[in-house]
Design a protein around this motif. Structure first.
Motif, PDB file in Angstrom:
ATOM      1  N   GLU A 146      36.268  -8.952  55.385  1.00  0.00           N
ATOM      2  CA  GLU A 146      34.877  -8.500  55.364  1.00  0.00           C
ATOM      3  C   GLU A 146      34.068  -9.467  54.516  1.00  0.00           C
ATOM      4  O   GLU A 146      34.502  -9.862  53.427  1.00  0.00           O
ATOM      5  CB  GLU A 146      34.781  -7.116  54.725  1.00  0.00           C
ATOM      6  N   VAL A 147      32.919  -9.857  55.021  1.00  0.00           N
ATOM      7  CA  VAL A 147      32.025 -10.693  54.212  1.00  0.00           C
ATOM      8  C   VAL A 147      30.660 -10.034  54.147  1.00  0.00           C
ATOM      9  O   VAL A 147      30.252  -9.312  55.059  1.00  0.00           O
ATOM     10  CB  VAL A 147      31.885 -12.133  54.774  1.00  0.00           C
ATOM     11  N   PHE A 148      29.983 -10.271  53.040  1.00  0.00           N
ATOM     12  CA  PHE A 148      28.608  -9.774  52.874  1.00  0.00           C
ATOM     13  C   PHE A 148      27.679 -10.974  52.841  1.00  0.00           C
ATOM     14  O   PHE A 148      27.971 -11.975  52.183  1.00  0.00           O
ATOM     15  CB  PHE A 148      28.487  -8.990  51.565  1.00  0.00           C
ATOM     16  N   THR A 149      26.566 -10.867  53.567  1.00  0.00           N
ATOM     17  CA  THR A 149      25.591 -11.953  53.537  1.00  0.00           C
ATOM     18  C   THR A 149      24.175 -11.400  53.628  1.00  0.00           C
ATOM     19  O   THR A 149      23.942 -10.377  54.280  1.00  0.00           O
ATOM     20  CB  THR A 149      25.808 -12.956  54.685  1.00  0.00           C
ATOM     21  N   THR A 150      23.273 -12.064  52.947  1.00  0.00           N
ATOM     22  CA  THR A 150      21.853 -11.716  53.100  1.00  0.00           C
ATOM     23  C   THR A 150      21.229 -12.581  54.186  1.00  0.00           C
ATOM     24  O   THR A 150      20.066 -12.409  54.509  1.00  0.00           O
ATOM     25  CB  THR A 150      21.080 -11.955  51.792  1.00  0.00           C
ATOM     26  N   ARG A 151      22.006 -13.534  54.690  1.00  0.00           N
ATOM     27  CA  ARG A 151      21.452 -14.486  55.662  1.00  0.00           C
ATOM     28  C   ARG A 151      22.275 -14.494  56.945  1.00  0.00           C
ATOM     29  O   ARG A 151      22.778 -15.526  57.378  1.00  0.00           O
ATOM     30  CB  ARG A 151      21.421 -15.883  55.045  1.00  0.00           C
ATOM     31  N   ILE A 152      22.350 -13.295  57.561  1.00  0.00           N
ATOM     32  CA  ILE A 152      23.132 -13.225  58.796  1.00  0.00           C
ATOM     33  C   ILE A 152      22.517 -14.105  59.878  1.00  0.00           C
ATOM     34  O   ILE A 152      23.188 -14.500  60.843  1.00  0.00           O
ATOM     35  CB  ILE A 152      23.259 -11.739  59.244  1.00  0.00           C
ATOM     36  N   ASP A 153      21.237 -14.476  59.728  1.00  0.00           N
ATOM     37  CA  ASP A 153      20.603 -15.374  60.701  1.00  0.00           C
ATOM     38  C   ASP A 153      21.249 -16.753  60.717  1.00  0.00           C
ATOM     39  O   ASP A 153      21.060 -17.514  61.658  1.00  0.00           O
ATOM     40  CB  ASP A 153      19.095 -15.500  60.415  1.00  0.00           C
TER      41      ASP A 153
ATOM     42  N   ALA B 109      13.650 -13.839  60.239  1.00  0.00           N
ATOM     43  CA  ALA B 109      13.563 -12.406  59.973  1.00  0.00           C
ATOM     44  C   ALA B 109      13.935 -11.612  61.221  1.00  0.00           C
ATOM     45  O   ALA B 109      14.675 -10.623  61.143  1.00  0.00           O
ATOM     46  CB  ALA B 109      12.166 -12.042  59.493  1.00  0.00           C
ATOM     47  N   ASN B 110      13.443 -12.046  62.367  1.00  0.00           N
ATOM     48  CA  ASN B 110      13.764 -11.347  63.616  1.00  0.00           C
ATOM     49  C   ASN B 110      15.229 -11.503  63.969  1.00  0.00           C
ATOM     50  O   ASN B 110      15.877 -10.559  64.430  1.00  0.00           O
ATOM     51  CB  ASN B 110      12.900 -11.894  64.756  1.00  0.00           C
ATOM     52  N   ALA B 111      15.732 -12.694  63.756  1.00  0.00           N
ATOM     53  CA  ALA B 111      17.136 -12.955  64.070  1.00  0.00           C
ATOM     54  C   ALA B 111      18.047 -12.084  63.218  1.00  0.00           C
ATOM     55  O   ALA B 111      19.076 -11.595  63.675  1.00  0.00           O
ATOM     56  CB  ALA B 111      17.459 -14.434  63.855  1.00  0.00           C
ATOM     57  N   ARG B 112      17.652 -11.890  61.970  1.00  0.00           N
ATOM     58  CA  ARG B 112      18.475 -11.041  61.090  1.00  0.00           C
ATOM     59  C   ARG B 112      18.605  -9.642  61.678  1.00  0.00           C
ATOM     60  O   ARG B 112      19.690  -9.076  61.719  1.00  0.00           O
ATOM     61  CB  ARG B 112      17.856 -10.975  59.687  1.00  0.00           C
ATOM     62  N   ARG B 113      17.478  -9.113  62.154  1.00  0.00           N
ATOM     63  CA  ARG B 113      17.519  -7.771  62.746  1.00  0.00           C
ATOM     64  C   ARG B 113      18.359  -7.754  64.016  1.00  0.00           C
ATOM     65  O   ARG B 113      19.200  -6.881  64.215  1.00  0.00           O
ATOM     66  CB  ARG B 113      16.098  -7.298  63.038  1.00  0.00           C
ATOM     67  N   ALA B 114      18.143  -8.746  64.849  1.00  0.00           N
ATOM     68  CA  ALA B 114      18.831  -8.762  66.153  1.00  0.00           C
ATOM     69  C   ALA B 114      20.334  -8.934  65.988  1.00  0.00           C
ATOM     70  O   ALA B 114      21.132  -8.253  66.644  1.00  0.00           O
ATOM     71  CB  ALA B 114      18.252  -9.892  67.010  1.00  0.00           C
ATOM     72  N   ILE B 115      20.723  -9.836  65.090  1.00  0.00           N
ATOM     73  CA  ILE B 115      22.162 -10.098  64.933  1.00  0.00           C
ATOM     74  C   ILE B 115      22.837  -8.909  64.259  1.00  0.00           C
ATOM     75  O   ILE B 115      23.959  -8.513  64.628  1.00  0.00           O
ATOM     76  CB  ILE B 115      22.379 -11.403  64.142  1.00  0.00           C
ATOM     77  N   ALA B 116      22.140  -8.288  63.306  1.00  0.00           N
ATOM     78  CA  ALA B 116      22.711  -7.111  62.658  1.00  0.00           C
ATOM     79  C   ALA B 116      22.942  -6.010  63.692  1.00  0.00           C
ATOM     80  O   ALA B 116      23.995  -5.357  63.694  1.00  0.00           O
ATOM     81  CB  ALA B 116      21.789  -6.612  61.539  1.00  0.00           C
ATOM     82  N   ALA B 117      21.969  -5.819  64.566  1.00  0.00           N
ATOM     83  CA  ALA B 117      22.106  -4.788  65.596  1.00  0.00           C
ATOM     84  C   ALA B 117      23.274  -5.104  66.523  1.00  0.00           C
ATOM     85  O   ALA B 117      24.046  -4.224  66.920  1.00  0.00           O
ATOM     86  CB  ALA B 117      20.800  -4.682  66.392  1.00  0.00           C
ATOM     87  N   ARG B 118      23.424  -6.361  66.824  1.00  0.00           N
ATOM     88  CA  ARG B 118      24.513  -6.787  67.724  1.00  0.00           C
ATOM     89  C   ARG B 118      25.881  -6.524  67.088  1.00  0.00           C
ATOM     90  O   ARG B 118      26.771  -5.969  67.709  1.00  0.00           O
ATOM     91  CB  ARG B 118      24.331  -8.286  68.015  1.00  0.00           C
ATOM     92  N   LEU B 119      26.004  -6.893  65.818  1.00  0.00           N
ATOM     93  CA  LEU B 119      27.276  -6.682  65.123  1.00  0.00           C
ATOM     94  C   LEU B 119      27.594  -5.200  65.032  1.00  0.00           C
ATOM     95  O   LEU B 119      28.746  -4.785  65.169  1.00  0.00           O
ATOM     96  CB  LEU B 119      27.223  -7.300  63.716  1.00  0.00           C
ATOM     97  N   GLU B 120      26.556  -4.407  64.819  1.00  0.00           N
ATOM     98  CA  GLU B 120      26.756  -2.970  64.728  1.00  0.00           C
ATOM     99  C   GLU B 120      27.251  -2.438  66.077  1.00  0.00           C
ATOM    100  O   GLU B 120      28.175  -1.641  66.138  1.00  0.00           O
ATOM    101  CB  GLU B 120      25.444  -2.298  64.318  1.00  0.00           C
ATOM    102  N   ALA B 121      26.618  -2.920  67.149  1.00  0.00           N
ATOM    103  CA  ALA B 121      27.021  -2.483  68.495  1.00  0.00           C
ATOM    104  C   ALA B 121      28.454  -2.885  68.792  1.00  0.00           C
ATOM    105  O   ALA B 121      29.192  -2.180  69.481  1.00  0.00           O
ATOM    106  CB  ALA B 121      26.073  -3.088  69.533  1.00  0.00           C
ATOM    107  N   MET B 122      28.874  -4.029  68.239  1.00  0.00           N
ATOM    108  CA  MET B 122      30.249  -4.490  68.449  1.00  0.00           C
ATOM    109  C   MET B 122      31.238  -3.725  67.581  1.00  0.00           C
ATOM    110  O   MET B 122      32.451  -3.911  67.712  1.00  0.00           O
ATOM    111  CB  MET B 122      30.364  -5.983  68.078  1.00  0.00           C
TER     112      MET B 122
END
Length: 828
Positions: A246-253, A398-411
């Motif tokens: 598990e990794v934590f990042t503030t810059r998932i973009d 900023a948008n990419a952060r939201r989109a990628i977070a949503a994608r990871l959550e869906a996965m």
RNA sequence: CGGCGAGUGGUGAAAUUGGCAACCACGCCCGCCUCAGAAGCGGGUGCGCGAAAGCGUUUGUCGGUUCAAGUCCGACCUCGCCGACCA
């Protein structure tokens, strides 16, 4: 010429201190109907002797207390002693003095010195944290927190100071060094007690937003210490290993720029990898061992980023790329998940690491205009526009952060998370001179708190101080006890509490200091809390001030206290006192003592100097020359006012006296200017009494001038000014004030009088100076009554030769008129 | 490296909203008083030119806004404090 009677400050000051104490005029009553005002200076550690640096702090607090008292508040202004701590124990080890004896002697001496400064403390509320009366409630609180799961014991890597031989809280480690002795702190795995301050992070953060009366700087430091960051935690599969990281990042973009994964050596995944990668074992273990022998300081501050590959690979869940897993020295096991995605193109640390170990650098963010392109000279850490990031190309960060977070959550691979830097408060200390932790260990019942009726758990007396090991653990008569639950053999916790526990609630104990049933009575404490004005240095920004906020929230939550869960409505940070270029302190040997200063110059002169020399938040340079000026001031006041004390009362203070001329008007005005300054410096909480004392100088200068006129002693304005003088002096030079007041025939102390409200009629000026400018430069000044019209002012200005000389040959283009202030003539 | 704060006479410093830069004090100079002065009283003191009136100039540096800037805006310099590998 009247006979010279110099002011004998030594006799006068001593006499008044004794009388104030005898009459109890500073004792605060719970049933007083006036609005309450709680002013408090941070309680001192009884180190032995007070110096003028302490006096700077207490003089300000005292002036604030006195002026509030005079302005109609029911003021509580208590004093006590932060009496547990290491210096007492070190004295025991080095010189064989019992810590209690050492501490109590110091307290006695400092009590004497604090009184010597003429401070208006309510001594009926005095407390010392090392007395069982006080520390039993530390134990009581500890048990309450234990019951609520807020005090817990666990084994963890902790900070160990090898010099003080105790563990430390994170807040007490500064740059990898012990806050107290400066020794490099080591890492040890130990079972210790923690208080769960992390349960309160959000409240501690939100509370700061309401604290308008706190310096922004302190609030920022607390916010940074709490270190909230919002980001994404997601997991990566490890190739050929039954494990995920598990990794934590503030810059998932930037996730498409991941070229390696960095983990802390302690991370559990390392062991799993090594099971499958035996060839890497030697290399990784050697690396981990090399770190273990380093202190935290060396590991985090001095070493460059380094690491070794584990031989394993992780799979980027979005790009499906395989990236090597490295064990590194720059990822902290305790923060986040102990593992990070390495994105060298967009993180400075990862960039350094990748350069050093020749790892690829993959740019995935460019500037908004798209011009920034590889190869990068340095990490680009700003937000920007995504490139080389699959379906996210072209998106803003900023948008990419939201989109990628949503994608990871869906996965099912990730979720948005919040991470904090603050850790739970480690409160165990392996030292003697503190509050014993009221816990026993029973073979049968495990960890059992000491029942309330058996508190306090007393510190044993006559303990030997060898400097080796914990004195409590080495004392069988203390250690061996019985289990409160089963009655079987048990041992006591050998540790004492961090002394910051003592100072986390003392402000509430002052409000009911003699209570033997509970820490304090709910109604009494709730009546006075919160502290309206707290005064102290900035060095406690994330120590005491954070712990006390946490503790107060706990007290409010548990129903002990009603009202605001913030303990300190306003906080004032005093500036340091410097002497010969350094902070005054015993260890530096540059101390100017209270006793000698008071003897040489007098208390009032010292107080006036400390207030006058600089604004209270500024660093103040102590000089012997500066205080001479205040000695002169005290004597000048005496010479001017004392001969008139017999007649001053004939002119009352409840209305303005009859004013015969300009000199009288100016004298009365000077008095009201000083009254006004004291009032406004207090109401605005600037406490710039350096300005108010300058107004006192002007008042006394005016008075001295007035007294040169024949018949001055009969002048109502002079008598009025002399009559009022003790009142305006009282907060700053309390002894001189009361001496003059009593010589006027008053029985009651001037400190029980009301501050005179500045009278607008007295503040008004008879004539104003109108400044005349030509093209923005001052060319003349016109004396005129207030309220002059623009045209009249212009006409007068055009008669001034210096104005005409400037306008000569030019045309007046424009006039700017500021009523009663200025006329600017624009000519070209 | 980042954050915050601060740069004004020989010194500590002052200056509501942009509106007389330097209140008050220390120091220094002159005078009075005094056997004496580390006492007291009075006067002077940002810098330059000038006998004076006056003129010029001055709030770390450079630029901008404005009738007017210590104060507002931009860039920079210096100092101080604090935090610093926090993903």
């Amino acid at each position: 010429m009247p006979e010279e009677r110099p002011y004998d400050y030594r006799a006068v000051e001593r006499a008044w201190q004794e009388r104030w104490e005898r009459d109890g005029i500073y004792v605060a009553r719970d049933d007083d109907p006036r609005p309450k005002y709680y002013v408090l200076e941070m309680l001192p550690y009884p180190s032995g002797d007070l110096h003028v640096g302490h006096a700077k702090n207490y003089t300000l607090g005292d002036a604030v207390a006195r002026i509030h008292r005079m302005r109609g508040y029911n003021v509580v202004h208590p004093m006590g002693w932060d009496a547990f701590g290491l210096p007492a124990e070190n004295a025991a080890i080095q010189r064989g003095i019992d810590p209690e004896t050492w501490t109590l002697e110091n307290i006695r001496n400092m009590q004497r010195q604090v009184r010597l400064m003429g401070t208006s403390y309510d001594w009926t509320r005095e407390l010392a944290t090392s007395l069982p009366d006080y520390y039993r409630w530390n134990q009581w609180f500890f048990v309450r927190m234990f019951e609520r799961g807020l005090a817990y014991k666990r084994e963890a890597p902790v900070n160990w100071c090898p010099v003080d031989r105790t563990v430390l809280a994170n807040e007490q480690v500064e740059n990898g060094k012990c806050w107290r002795c400066g020794a490099a702190v080591e890492r040890r795995n130990l079972a210790q007690w923690f208080l769960k301050i992390t349960d309160y992070v959000e409240r501690l953060l939100r509370g700061l937003d309401r604290l308008d009366g706190w310096p922004e700087r302190i609030k920022t430091m607390q916010r940074n210490w709490i270190g909230k960051s919002e980001g994404v935690t997601f997991s990566l599969d490890v190739e050929n290993v039954e494990a995920q990281i598990e990794v934590f990042t503030t810059r998932i973009d930037t996730v498409f720029g991941m070229t390696f994964v960095a983990v802390a050596p302690e991370h559990p995944v390392v062991a799993k990898i090594l099971e499958r990668m035996p060839k890497s074992r030697k290399r990784v273990e050697e690396f981990a061992d090399s770190l273990k022998s380093k202190s935290e300081l060396e590991r985090t501050q001095l070493m460059e980023k380094t690491g070794v590959p584990t031989g394993a690979y992780a799979i980027n869940p979005l790009s499906r790329e395989r990236v090597p897993i490295w064990v590194t020295n720059y990822v902290l096991a305790e923060y986040g998940t102990g593992a990070v995605m390495g994105v060298p193109a967009h993180d400075e640390r990862d960039f350094d690491f990748a350069k050093k170990h020749a790892l690829p650098i993959a740019q995935v963010i460019t500037t908004p205009d798209g011009t920034l392109r590889a190869p990068l000279e340095a990490a680009y850490v700003e937000n920007g526009k995504l490139i080389a990031s699959g379906e996210y190309i072209g998106m803003k960060s900023a948008n990419a952060r939201r989109a990628i977070a949503a994608r990871l959550e869906a996965m099912g691979r990730g979720k948005t998370t919040v991470s904090y830097r603050i850790r739970d408060w480690l409160v165990s200390r392996q030292r003697y001179w503190g509050t014993p932790i009221p816990m026993v260990y029973c073979e049968h019942d495990g960890i059992v708190p000491v029942p309330d009726e058996q508190l306090p758990v007393l510190l044993p007396k006559g303990v030997k101080f060898t400097g080796q090991g914990s004195p409590l653990a080495n004392d069988p008569s203390f250690s061996n006890t019985t289990c409160p639950r089963c009655g079987g053999a048990a041992i006591r916790d050998p540790d004492t509490m961090d002394t910051f526990v003592d100072s986390s609630w003392y402000f509430a104990r002052y409000l009911d200091p003699k209570n033997t049933e509970k820490p304090f009575d709910h109604a009494k404490a709730s009546r006075w809390m919160p502290v309206d004005q707290y005064i102290g240095g900035a060095e406690h920004a994330v120590l005491h001030l954070l712990y006390a906020r946490f503790w107060t929230m706990f007290m409010v939550d548990s129903g002990m206290l009603s009202g605001d869960d913030e303990p300190f409505t306003r906080l004032f940070n005093q500036g340091l006192l410097i002497y010969n270029g350094e902070k005054m302190s015993k260890s530096k040997g540059n101390v100017v003592g209270i006793d000698e200063t008071v003897d040489r110059f007098g208390v009032d002169a010292m107080r006036l100097f400390l207030l006058k020399a600089a604004p209270p938040e500024d660093t103040l340079d102590w000089t012997d020359e500066g205080i001479i000026g205040r000695v002169r001031f005290v004597q000048r006041v005496w010479r001017a006012a004392e001969p008139l004390t017999g007649v001053a009362r004939t002119v009352p203070l409840d209305r303005l006296p009859e004013l015969r001329g300009d000199a009288q008007r100016e004298l009365v005005r000077a008095l009201h200017v000083a009254l006004d300054s004291g009032k406004s410096e207090t109401e605005t909480r600037r406490f710039h009494y350096n300005v108010t004392t300058a107004k006192l100088d002007e008042l006394v200068n005016q008075l001295t001038a007035a007294l040169r006129e024949p018949g001055a002693a009969d002048d109502p304005a002079v008598r009025y000014a002399v009559h009022a003088l003790p009142i305006v002096l009282a907060p700053f030079a309390p002894h001189l004030a009361d001496e003059l007041w009593s010589r006027m025939g008053y029985e009651r102390s001037v400190h029980l009088e009301r501050w005179i409200d500045p009278d607008p009629a007295a503040l008004a000026v008879g004539e104003i100076t109108l400044v005349v400018q030509v093209n923005g430069k001052v060319r003349a000044r016109i004396q005129t009554p207030p309220g002059i019209a623009e045209d009249d002012a212009f006409a007068l200005a055009m008669r001034e030769p210096t104005v005409l000389a400037q306008i000569d040959g030019k045309q007046v283009r424009k006039r700017i008129f500021v009523a009663d202030k200025l006329l600017n003539i624009v000519a070209a």
